[in-house]
Design an enzyme around this catalytic site. Structure first.
Site, PDB file in Angstrom:
ATOM      1  CB  CYS A  89      -0.915  -0.010   1.229  1.00  0.00           C
ATOM      2  SG  CYS A  89      -2.013   1.418   1.341  1.00  0.00           S
ATOM      3  CG  HIS A 131      -5.652  -1.944  -1.664  1.00  0.00           C
ATOM      4  ND1 HIS A 131      -4.684  -2.540  -0.898  1.00  0.00           N
ATOM      5  CD2 HIS A 131      -5.380  -0.603  -1.625  1.00  0.00           C
ATOM      6  CE1 HIS A 131      -3.870  -1.612  -0.406  1.00  0.00           C
ATOM      7  NE2 HIS A 131      -4.279  -0.427  -0.839  1.00  0.00           N
ATOM      8  CD  GLU A 132      -6.687   1.794  -4.277  1.00  0.00           C
ATOM      9  OE1 GLU A 132      -6.870   2.798  -3.555  1.00  0.00           O
ATOM     10  OE2 GLU A 132      -5.571   1.248  -4.383  1.00  0.00           O
ATOM     11  CG  HIS A 135      -7.399   2.969   0.863  1.00  0.00           C
ATOM     12  ND1 HIS A 135      -6.683   3.219   2.016  1.00  0.00           N
ATOM     13  CD2 HIS A 135      -6.531   2.375   0.003  1.00  0.00           C
ATOM     14  CE1 HIS A 135      -5.436   2.796   1.857  1.00  0.00           C
ATOM     15  NE2 HIS A 135      -5.316   2.276   0.646  1.00  0.00           N
TER      16      HIS A 135
END
Length: 163
Positions: A89, A131-132, A135
């Site tokens: 990351c 993953h995004e 976030h």
């Protein structure tokens, strides 16, 4: 268009759930331009708005010659059992650990005009989507590590020169 500085683990903006985008205006277009410019830096697969200090649901991507951005994304489908997948990351520089990810993911969101778009893929693209989106929900990939792996990663964070 500007390459924006990446916020590092420990910055409160990375732990907050992001707000929905409701106005598709010049400000959002400028944000998307900056996200895309920032993700074009070599070695980057995705950049979420909170990683550049903006608490809005948006991210850019750059995987396998697919470059773009999505606003207000939501994961609508994953397939396959979660498997340990090597991951890093930008907000946790220098670390690489096996996060638990599905091999396929599909997200729905909007483009800069507010029109519905769908992004889906397998492998690295699926990993990036998960993953995004994490976030945008205030999660960093360290939270997707198995317990023992997370303990090791957190020690590495504490011992890093950037934390």
């Amino acid at each position: 268009m500007t390459v924006r500085e990446i916020r590092l683990y420990g910055d409160p903006v990375l732990r907050m759930a992001c707000a929905e985008i409701t106005a598709f205006d010049d400000g959002i277009r400028a944000l998307v331009d900056d996200l895309i410019e920032t993700v074009r830096v070599p070695g980057r697969a995705g950049v979420a708005a909170p990683q550049i200090g903006v608490g809005l649901r948006a991210f850019s991507y750059n995987v396998d010659d697919r470059v773009g951005a999505i606003l207000n994304p939501r994961i609508v489908e994953v397939r396959g059992d979660v498997v340990p997948t090597g991951e890093g990351c930008l907000s946790v520089p220098g670390l690489w650990h096996d996060a638990l990810r599905h091999p396929y993911a599909r997200v729905e969101g909007q483009d800069v005009d507010g029109e519905t778009i769908v992004l889906e893929g397998e492998g690295l693209f699926a990993q990036m989507l998960q993953h995004e989106t994490d976030h945008l929900d205030g999660m960093v990939y360290l939270q997707r590590l198995a317990k023992d792996e997370r303990r090791i990663a957190m020690r590495e964070v504490r011992e890093s020169d950037w934390f």
